[in-house]
Every structure is written in structure tokens, then in C-alpha cells.
Enzyme design. Sequence first.
Site, PDB file in Angstrom:
ATOM      1  N   CYS A  20      75.690 -26.651 -48.534  1.00  0.00           N
ATOM      2  CA  CYS A  20      75.046 -25.583 -49.297  1.00  0.00           C
ATOM      3  C   CYS A  20      76.065 -24.733 -50.055  1.00  0.00           C
ATOM      4  CB  CYS A  20      74.180 -24.711 -48.393  1.00  0.00           C
ATOM      5  SG  CYS A  20      72.597 -25.476 -48.017  1.00  0.00           S
ATOM      6  N   HIS A 141      65.687 -41.666 -56.307  1.00  0.00           N
ATOM      7  CA  HIS A 141      66.328 -41.831 -57.600  1.00  0.00           C
ATOM      8  C   HIS A 141      67.826 -41.683 -57.414  1.00  0.00           C
ATOM      9  CE1 HIS A 141      66.639 -41.838 -61.947  1.00  0.00           C
ATOM     10  NE2 HIS A 141      67.460 -40.804 -61.862  1.00  0.00           N
TER      11      HIS A 141
END
Length: 357
Positions: A20, A141
Site C-alpha cells: 500500500c 487482465h
Amino acid sequence: MTLNFPQTVRLTQQVKAGGCASKLPAGSLRQVLSALPAQSDPDLLVGFETSDDAGIYRIGPGQALVQTVDFFTPLVDDPFTFGQIAATNALSDIYAMGGRPLTALAVVCFPQDADLEILERIMRGGLSKMTEAKCTVVGGHSVRDAEMKFGYAVTGLIDPAGVYTNTGAVSGDTLILTKPIGTGVITTALKQGKSEPAWVERAVRSMTTLNSTASALATACRGVHAITDITGFGLMGHGRELALGSRVALEIEAVRVPLIEGALDAVRLGAIPGGLLANREFAECLVQDFPESRVPDDLRALLYDPQTSGGLLISVASEDAAALLAALHSATVPAVAIGRVSGPFVAGAGAPAIILR
Ligand code: CO
Ligand code: CO
């Protein structure tokens, strides 16, 4: 750049910032989002303008989709573990809102010449957590990228009447945090070669623990008014959103905030992620110390540490707090009461959103 990975490759050495900590700062993001035109779809129940955890879209009476996406750079060296952390983290916003995950799409950024076995191990780790969460991976993807990144877009189901946001906290509530903090500084210490194996092991155990149990127990408790998860903006950043969203001030007892073993050591060793500094810059102007409080500098810094796959911050009516804590503990959730909602937030005039004691 050509990256060839021998078996002993350390994923954390291939990226500039891990987990993060690789995200855009809250301030920059807010500036962009606030410039966008508003949408006028009556079925959009929670959109991006409220800085909530996930978006919510009504699809029929009593039923809505809850959707979120989260992906980031490696913050540990083992590919399988990285995949597990990425999946646990991506599911967290669904649990924070009280939803049930249903399907996920993998988001993959991977160097062109890197060893595909590493990617397979990352995806196996992710799949193991998705399976544990009973969330089906339906596709994904991938793009070529010099820095690898991995995560998921997750879709869940939620009853629009049972949505938990960061806007419902009420004066007098008890604040409960369900995981210790310190994943940012410990994984930064790991990247800098300063960490102890035990610290990383504890941090990994925390980051690979689903927030599903904590969410199920919190949403079953009638006195729970607000839930959010502690991720990239740190305890103070997400606490600030809860305070502003609910128009209340929070009182946090710094010494009660649970810390992952080694987190304070990592701060003292200078393992400070850039995200910690950005979080501090963003949130500290609304934080004040209680007159007599003496919060040590290293602990104060940790309160802004960007968490990856952190716990839930739950605002619960004080009369229900003990029962909820007992239920969490008997389900082995390491929850701790860290403070309370002290009163209404008075905007302007330098009033604090968070008071530290
Ligand atoms: Co969140
Ligand atoms: Co998120």
C-alpha cells in the site's frame, strides 16, 4: 530494463515501494476526484465522492453490488505469500462495508522477461485466499510493466439496508481495532535488510488473515454504527475519514493501539515508508494531543503507518462493546478497544478530528 529472476529472487528488491506504500497520497487523489463531474444515477448508493471503502450499486429490491479494486507492488519476497496478501487486502473493502464477496478478476502487471513461474506462484497464493473466502476468480487482465503488481477487482453482494460506511459513528461509541498495526514499517525494514524474521512472520500472518470473521461478528452486533478498514492511509488517515464522514471527534489512546512485534523497532531503525510521511502530512493538521498526554515519537509515527491488509476499525455503542470484543476474542480475532467517539466534530477554528491521549 530486463529482469531475470533466479529462484532466489527477492521480490521486494524489484520495486521502489512495496504494498500500500506504492499508492498515491490521499491528498493528491482527493484533488483529482473532487474535480470530476457528479453522476446522477439513482441506483448508485455509494460512489467515489464519499471516500468510502467500496462502491455500492443497487441491482434490485433488497440487493446491491459492492465493488472494489486493489493491487500493488510486492512487499514480501515470497511470490505465493505476496499473492495471499494481495487477495486478502483486495477482499477487505467488501468486508468493511458488510458485504459478501462473490467473484474476483485478477489484475496483473508483470515484467516481460520475468520468470512466469513467479507469476504462477503469486496467482496460486491469491487463489488460495479467494477459495478460503468462497470468492470465485472469473478472469483477469495483464499488462507488461517494469515493476510487477498484483491484486484483484472484487464484486460482492450486499443488502442496501445493511451497508456499513464510515459515516455512522455516534458520540459515546467505543472504537475497536481488529488487527495490530505496523505492516508498512516492518516490510520497509525487510526491503532495507533491517528486519528480524519474527517481525516479518507476524506481519505476514496478520496481512493474510481475512477480515471475514471480524466483519461477520461486527455486522451481527446491533450496536455497531460504522466500520472501515485500515489500509494505505494508516490508522490516523482512516480515523480522520471516519471522524469527518460521521462529523464526530475521535479520542484514541495511543498506548492501547495494538502493534505488530518489531514495529517500534523498525521505526527506531529508520524504516519509514514514504507513505507514512505523506499520511502524516495529510492527516496531522486535524490531530491534537490531550493536554497531559505524552505520546512517544516512535509510537506517534506508527499511527500514520500505511497498512496493507489491515484490520477493521469498528465504532460500536459502548454498552455493546464488551460483548462484541468477547465474541471477536473467542473467534481468535485480536481485537482491542483503542478509544472512543468523544463528541461532535466542529469544523474550522482549529478543532481536532482526532485527540490523542
Ligand atoms: Co478500505
Ligand atoms: Co482499498
